[in-house]
Design a protein around this motif. Structure first.
Motif, PDB file in Angstrom:
ATOM      1  N   THR A 519     -39.980  39.142 -45.643  1.00 18.19           N
ATOM      2  CA  THR A 519     -38.729  38.578 -46.055  1.00 18.19           C
ATOM      3  C   THR A 519     -39.044  38.204 -47.486  1.00 18.19           C
ATOM      4  O   THR A 519     -39.966  37.893 -48.026  1.00 18.19           O
ATOM      5  N   ALA A 520     -37.779  37.597 -48.013  1.00 16.92           N
ATOM      6  CA  ALA A 520     -37.779  37.077 -49.467  1.00 16.92           C
ATOM      7  C   ALA A 520     -36.734  36.007 -49.545  1.00 16.92           C
ATOM      8  O   ALA A 520     -35.466  36.053 -48.868  1.00 16.92           O
ATOM      9  N   PHE A 521     -37.000  34.932 -50.142  1.00 22.66           N
ATOM     10  CA  PHE A 521     -35.888  33.901 -50.503  1.00 22.66           C
ATOM     11  C   PHE A 521     -36.011  33.745 -52.229  1.00 22.66           C
ATOM     12  O   PHE A 521     -37.087  33.146 -52.660  1.00 22.66           O
ATOM     13  N   GLY A 522     -34.960  34.149 -52.668  1.00 20.96           N
ATOM     14  CA  GLY A 522     -35.153  34.056 -54.177  1.00 20.96           C
ATOM     15  C   GLY A 522     -36.148  34.910 -54.593  1.00 20.96           C
ATOM     16  O   GLY A 522     -36.358  36.166 -54.243  1.00 20.96           O
ATOM     17  N   GLY A 523     -37.081  34.349 -55.351  1.00 20.19           N
ATOM     18  CA  GLY A 523     -38.236  35.000 -55.861  1.00 20.19           C
ATOM     19  C   GLY A 523     -39.654  34.915 -55.037  1.00 20.19           C
ATOM     20  O   GLY A 523     -40.748  35.349 -55.462  1.00 20.19           O
ATOM     21  N   PHE A 524     -39.518  34.076 -53.806  1.00 22.69           N
ATOM     22  CA  PHE A 524     -40.584  33.979 -52.841  1.00 22.69           C
ATOM     23  C   PHE A 524     -40.536  35.075 -52.086  1.00 22.69           C
ATOM     24  O   PHE A 524     -39.749  35.183 -51.225  1.00 22.69           O
ATOM     25  N   GLN A 525     -41.566  35.838 -52.213  1.00 23.30           N
ATOM     26  CA  GLN A 525     -41.769  37.109 -50.995  1.00 23.30           C
ATOM     27  C   GLN A 525     -42.889  36.607 -50.115  1.00 23.30           C
ATOM     28  O   GLN A 525     -43.966  36.355 -50.410  1.00 23.30           O
ATOM     29  N   VAL A 526     -42.487  36.818 -48.885  1.00 28.50           N
ATOM     30  CA  VAL A 526     -43.383  36.317 -47.722  1.00 28.50           C
ATOM     31  C   VAL A 526     -43.837  37.513 -47.106  1.00 28.50           C
ATOM     32  O   VAL A 526     -43.208  38.622 -46.810  1.00 28.50           O
ATOM     33  N   TYR A 527     -45.293  37.360 -46.950  1.00 27.76           N
ATOM     34  CA  TYR A 527     -46.125  38.496 -46.363  1.00 27.76           C
ATOM     35  C   TYR A 527     -46.687  37.994 -45.036  1.00 27.76           C
ATOM     36  O   TYR A 527     -47.226  37.012 -45.116  1.00 27.76           O
ATOM     37  N   ARG A 528     -46.363  38.843 -43.769  1.00 25.18           N
ATOM     38  CA  ARG A 528     -46.951  38.165 -42.586  1.00 25.18           C
ATOM     39  C   ARG A 528     -48.164  39.108 -42.093  1.00 25.18           C
ATOM     40  O   ARG A 528     -48.110  40.347 -42.296  1.00 25.18           O
ATOM     41  N   SER A 529     -49.192  38.387 -41.443  1.00 21.18           N
ATOM     42  CA  SER A 529     -50.323  38.985 -41.190  1.00 21.18           C
ATOM     43  C   SER A 529     -50.148  40.176 -39.972  1.00 21.18           C
ATOM     44  O   SER A 529     -48.949  39.851 -39.316  1.00 21.18           O
ATOM     45  N   ASN A 530     -51.021  41.105 -40.110  1.00 16.46           N
ATOM     46  CA  ASN A 530     -50.684  42.160 -39.177  1.00 16.46           C
ATOM     47  C   ASN A 530     -51.193  41.962 -37.768  1.00 16.46           C
ATOM     48  O   ASN A 530     -50.889  42.672 -36.973  1.00 16.46           O
TER      49      ASN A 530
END
Length: 534
Positions: A519-530
């Motif tokens: 997901t993203a919040f503003g310019g912060f992109q969140v990557y989740r471990s597989n």
């Protein structure tokens, strides 16, 4: 005689109480301010030190000397981990300094003028905003003056002993743990000790000056010894604070000289008037033959502060702090001379108040205190309101950060380590979670030797090693979330991925194989471990 002394003491006590009361009222404006970006970096490093034992340059990273991190750690131990706790800790230090400055200046100034200098310092500090609050330059100059107070005789005919010289030297040397440029003040004080008196032989005077210098170098010697006792510690300290600054950071321009001069308003003209233009008025600065060396010493601190600003080539507000702190007592004398020219009664007080305001608050931005007050009226979180007012960006400001923190702190997301890639230090500060890498911001990995984002980046050999070690650390630790702070310009780096991360060998492969966009919040992109969440 006794009655006269009691009267003087009463006047002195009354002036001190008034200075502390006014300063305390002013410092309340600091309490509602969120931590600035520099404070956030240093406080997060101190939190890592206190929580996990991560030492600067080994477990965390910054290109400044570590003394300010240790000071933050002391504040955390004494008052707690939050930003508000550090603000309270800082305010206590500032109040103690106002009291010290008052008593120190009583050697030359009358109580009213010394108290005025204390209030002017408080007003200068508060009006400086988050670019000045809690910075090492101000703390360092405080220690320089405290050390100076021990090596200046309190009255004519008195001499200082070896213990005073040694302790004064050690206190004056503590600022070296924060910035190496404070070595200039040690040199000035060493020369002062050498020529302080002509009643002793040149050999004795040289020995006294040597004692002061050796004592002043003890704190930095202890720091060097400490890091040398850790495998690779001294090299990490040297590379981070000396080589990186010389190879990379010194090529960057910062701040604007004339803006900072404008912000000071009448502070500089008043000091010039006090030092050079007596104008025939009765001077509140008591200069006698035996005090000329001491007045010259204090004036030389002004010159040293200005020289350091130009030498460093950056004009950030906090870098002017030693210059202005040394100047404020002279500016207070200038205001006293204006008051002498005014008529008796309220007019003199109007002159004093207006002069102080035009010397300090001329460019003050009250947006955070106003937002704090609005939060109280609306029965919402006033500190969050102040934070969002100070950092309003929809991409990397306080609001998207607060939303991201709320997401990461959901019950299903609370476990596991995190890594943040970018130039925003607040997430690391406000998330009570372990972080994998040592970098609160990506200065070390992203800044280039050619100081431009054009073409393929050029890095030093040790930056390349840091980048390789960083990717290896991510692969080994496998944080649950990796957050990219996109679209945040920082000098010539306009996007942390486009201008840095994609050039780091192995980073794209590691991210694409092991993580998915969440997901993203503003310019912060969140990557989740597989990996499946436990």
């Amino acid at each position: 005689m006794l009655h006269s002394k009691l009267t003087c003491q009463h006047e002195s006590n009354r002036s001190l109480i008034a200075a502390l009361a006014i300063s305390f009222a002013l410092f309340l404006l600091v309490l509602v301010e969120p931590l600035g970006a520099d404070n956030a970096v240093l406080h997060s490093m101190a939190l890592d030190l206190v929580r996990y034992g991560r030492l600067p340059y080994i477990g965390t990273w910054d290109n400044n000397f570590p003394g300010i991190v240790f000071l933050h750690a002391i504040g955390i131990r004494l008052l707690g981990e939050s930003g508000i706790s550090f603000r309270i800790f800082d305010i206590l230090i500032q109040l103690l300094f106002v009291a010290f400055l008052f008593n120190f200046l009583l050697r030359w100034l009358k109580p009213h003028t010394a108290a005025l200098a204390g209030v002017m310092y408080a007003a200068y500090y508060v009006s400086g905003g988050t670019y000045l609050f809690g910075q090492q330059d101000g703390y360092g100059m405080m220690l320089v003056l405290m050390g100076t107070s021990l090596i200046i005789p309190k009255s004519q005919g008195k001499d200082i002993n070896a213990a005073q010289i040694a302790v004064g030297g050690m206190i004056s040397g503590l600022p070296l743990l924060m910035r190496p440029t404070f070595a200039l003040y040690i040199g000035i004080l060493g020369i002062y000790v050498l020529f302080q008196t002509d009643k002793r032989s040149i050999i004795i005077r040289l020995l006294r000056s040597a004692l002061f210098t050796v004592a002043a170098l003890l704190p930095i010697a202890a720091l060097i010894y400490f890091y040398s006792s850790i495998p690779g510690g001294l090299e990490a300290f040297y590379t981070s604070t000396i080589r990186f600054n010389l190879d990379v950071y010194t090529k960057l321009a910062g701040g604007t000289l004339w803006i900072e001069v404008f912000r000071s308003g009448l502070l500089i003209p008043l000091a010039i008037w006090a030092i050079f233009l007596n104008g025939g008025e009765r001077s509140e600065l008591i200069i006698k033959d035996h005090q000329k060396k001491e007045i010259l010493l204090l004036a030389s601190f002004i010159g040293a502060g200005l020289f350091i600003v130009f030498f460093m080539g950056k004009y950030w507000r906090y870098q002017f702090a030693p210059f202005y702190i040394a100047m404020i007592p002279f500016s207070a004398v200038g205001i006293e001379r204006l008051m002498i020219r005014a008529q008796e009664g309220l007019r003199r007080h109007y002159v004093m108040v207006i002069s102080v305001l035009l010397s300090t608050f001329i460019a003050y931005n009250p947006i955070a205190p106003m937002a704090f007050a609005l939060g109280l009226i609306e029965h919402s979180d006033p500190f969050q309101k102040a934070d969002e007012a100070r950092r309003p960006s929809p991409l990397f400001g306080a609001k998207p950060e607060h939303d991201l923190i709320a997401y990461i702190e959901r019950p299903e997301n609370r476990s596991g380590a995190i890594e943040i890639c970018g130039f925003d230090p607040y997430l690391r500060l406000n998330l009570n979670r372990p972080f994998v890498g040592p970098y609160a911001t990506f200065h070390a990995l992203a800044f280039r030797t050619d100081a431009t984002n054009l073409g393929f980046p050029h890095y030093t050999d040790y930056q390349r090693k840091w980048q390789t070690d960083y990717v290896a650390l991510l692969e080994k630790s496998k944080p649950r979330f990796i957050i990219l702070g996109r679209h945040q310009s920082f000098w010539y780096i306009h996007d942390i991925y486009d201008d840095c991360l994609r050039y780091i060998p192995g980073f794209d492969t590691m991210l694409n194989l092991n993580y998915r966009f969440d997901t993203a919040f503003g310019g912060f992109q969140v990557y989740r471990s597989n990996r499946k969440d436990k």
